[in-house]
Design an enzyme around this catalytic site. Structure first.
Site, PDB file in Angstrom:
ATOM      1  N   PHE A   1      -9.856  45.616  29.657  1.00 36.85           N
ATOM      2  CA  PHE A   1      -9.833  45.747  30.572  1.00 36.85           C
ATOM      3  C   PHE A   1      -9.068  43.911  31.472  1.00 36.85           C
ATOM      4  O   PHE A   1      -9.055  42.234  30.906  1.00 36.85           O
ATOM      5  CB  PHE A   1     -11.605  45.359  30.888  1.00 36.85           C
TER       6      PHE A   1
ATOM      7  N   ASP B   1      -4.523  37.723  26.949  1.00 35.55           N
ATOM      8  CA  ASP B   1      -5.818  37.432  28.523  1.00 35.55           C
ATOM      9  C   ASP B   1      -6.578  36.420  27.950  1.00 35.55           C
ATOM     10  O   ASP B   1      -7.762  37.536  27.027  1.00 35.55           O
ATOM     11  CB  ASP B   1      -6.045  38.659  28.924  1.00 35.55           C
TER      12      ASP B   1
ATOM     13  N   LYS C   1     -12.265  33.217  35.170  1.00 31.81           N
ATOM     14  CA  LYS C   1     -13.264  32.612  35.354  1.00 31.81           C
ATOM     15  C   LYS C   1     -13.744  31.132  34.979  1.00 31.81           C
ATOM     16  O   LYS C   1     -14.435  30.488  36.406  1.00 31.81           O
ATOM     17  CB  LYS C   1     -13.976  33.393  34.052  1.00 31.81           C
TER      18      LYS C   1
HETATM   19  C1  LIG Z   1     -13.155  39.020  34.063  1.00 29.99           C
HETATM   20  C2  LIG Z   1     -11.758  40.135  33.500  1.00 29.99           C
HETATM   21  C3  LIG Z   1     -10.870  39.832  34.269  1.00 29.99           C
HETATM   22  C4  LIG Z   1     -10.449  40.021  35.845  1.00 29.99           C
HETATM   23  O1  LIG Z   1     -11.026  38.335  36.350  1.00 29.99           O
HETATM   24  P1  LIG Z   1     -11.341  38.884  37.525  1.00 29.99           P
HETATM   25  O2  LIG Z   1     -11.608  37.599  38.721  1.00 29.99           O
HETATM   26  O3  LIG Z   1     -12.393  39.135  38.514  1.00 29.99           O
HETATM   27  O4  LIG Z   1     -10.586  39.232  38.415  1.00 29.99           O
HETATM   28  C5  LIG Z   1      -9.444  40.386  33.935  1.00 29.99           C
HETATM   29  N1  LIG Z   1      -9.290  40.171  32.067  1.00 29.99           N
HETATM   30  C6  LIG Z   1     -10.286  39.775  31.662  1.00 29.99           C
HETATM   31  C7  LIG Z   1     -10.366  39.940  29.939  1.00 29.99           C
HETATM   32  C8  LIG Z   1     -12.056  39.634  32.549  1.00 29.99           C
HETATM   33  O5  LIG Z   1     -12.802  39.672  30.835  1.00 29.99           O
END
Ligand SMILES: *Cc1c(COP(=O)(O)O)cnc(C)c1O
Length: 402
Positions: free
Chosen positions: A140, A225, A254
């Protein structure tokens, strides 16, 4: 208006791209939130780890208000006094050389993809438009068209094509598969150190270290990520630290915004980040002084309140307690720090009904996919409130085991 009425308005006028629990929150403080009917809940999701500092952290709100009164937005057409300081503090804190600021997580992932491709052409000599990036199944990384182009979740992709080419998908946690997938045109490997949205999947120990070795050996960028796992959630500042496998580039977002403002960033070595020239990439709000002032204070709070160590300690404490629950429906309790998943057997009837029962008991959490309940409270939580949560969770398992 009451809960029912707000939900009716939302369902009529708001796009139906989410399936939220039916709780309408209008107030929060620390680890607690209140709904419009005056009910109080413990927040056990933390906005998918964006609220790691707890809600309305007094220091962060103070920084927000002070900066809002002074200067909020210049665009990068002009310079401001907050962005350079955030960039410097992030680098000093993380050991990276340079930062590129964006707003949402998905935008920062897009930035990482663009950076890796440019690096591939300029530094590695990959023929134009041939660069490949390797990613993992069940990843994700966000919701933009390019990012869902390498998703393996049909729900995220259906009817959104055509997709961006240039991605190769391998199984998560499989270092041999990575080695086999590399070609002379491979620019990077992009991976979540722990796959959170996929159901809190923790790879076998040694995986990240092997990934680091393979990427170095083959001259490809290792990109982590850390949007959800970063800034303390897993009991280290970054999840890669569990294996001392430092990536060439990390993506954060985040909780960098302290639970109140969107800000994301790509951090990399100078060799990588220096591929950018003026005009090649940007964002109107990226690096805005309001976001930067908030992020600076968020980083200071993480350090001065020892949130990383607390996440490690509380995570261990809580996971051990969860493992004492005797239920025929629990398949596994797993996690790192305060990123915890309870996987249920399919016969349990889905994690959603557990989350609904927990909400009724005053604990807000969310299922990931069908059978995993995610527990991710703010990192400021202590044992007393974890004990309270544990009693609620135990009761719900007794209730739904019947
Ligand atoms: C939440 C998340 C994203 C996307 O972030 P947004 O601010 O919602 O675009 C990407 N990678 C990971 C691992 C996430 O948890």
């Amino acid at each position: 208006m009451n809960t029912k009425q707000y939900i009716a308005v939302e369902d009529k006028y708001g796009a139906h791209n989410y399936h939220p629990l039916d709780v309408v929150i209008d107030k929060a403080k620390g680890i607690w939130v209140w709904d419009v009917d005056g009910r109080k809940y413990l927040d056990f999701l933390s906005a998918y780890s964006a609220v790691n500092h707890g809600h309305n952290h007094p220091r962060i709100i103070k920084a927000l208000i002070a900066q809002a009164r002074k200067l909020t937005l210049t665009s990068r057409a002009f310079r401001n006094d907050q962005w350079p300081m955030l960039a410097k503090e992030l680098c000093q804190r993380t050991g990276y050389d340079m930062v590129l600021p964006m707003n949402s997580g998905a935008e920062a992932v897009e930035t990482a993809v663009k950076t890796a491709r440019k690096w591939g052409y300029q530094k590695k000599g990959i023929p134009q438009d041939q660069a490949e990036i390797i990613v993992c199944a069940n990843n994700f990384h966000g919701r933009t068209v390019t990012v869902i182009s390498f998703s393996t979740e049909p729900l995220y992709r259906k009817d959104f094509g055509p997709f961006t080419p240039g991605f190769k998908i391998i199984p998560f946690g499989d270092a041999d598969a990575l080695e086999k997938a590399i070609t002379p045109n491979t620019a990077a490997f992009l991976v979540e150190p722990y796959q959170a949205e996929a159901g809190i999947l923790i790879p076998a120990s040694g995986y990240l270290k092997k990934v680091r070795e393979i990427c170095s050996k083959n001259n490809i960028l290792f990109i982590a990520d850390e949007i959800q796992t970063g800034l303390g959630r897993t009991g280290k500042l970054f999840a890669w630290e569990h294996e001392k496998a430092k990536p060439d580039m990390i993506v954060i977002g985040k909780s960098l915004g302290g639970g109140c403002y969107p800000i994301s960033a790509c951090l990399a070595t100078a060799d990588v980040m220096n591929v950018f020239r003026p005009g090649e990439h940007g964002s109107t709000f990226g690096g805005n002084p309001l976001a930067c002032a908030i992020a600076r204070e968020s980083l200071r709070v993480i350090k001065e309140e020892n949130l990383v160590a607390n996440a490690a300690k509380m995570g261990k404490y809580f996971m051990a307690k969860l493992r004492t629950i005797k239920s025929r429906h629990i398949k596994e309790v797993r996690g790192r720090g305060l990123l915890i998943g309870v996987e249920l057997y399919p016969e349990a009837g889905g994690a959603r009904r557990y989350c609904e029962a927990l909400a009724a008991a005053g604990l807000l959490c969310k299922e990931t996919h069908d059978n995993v309940i995610r527990f991710a409270p703010p990192l400021i939580i202590g044992t007393k409130d974890l004990d309270w949560a544990f009693e609620k969770i135990k009761e719900v398992f007794v209730q739904l085991d019947k």
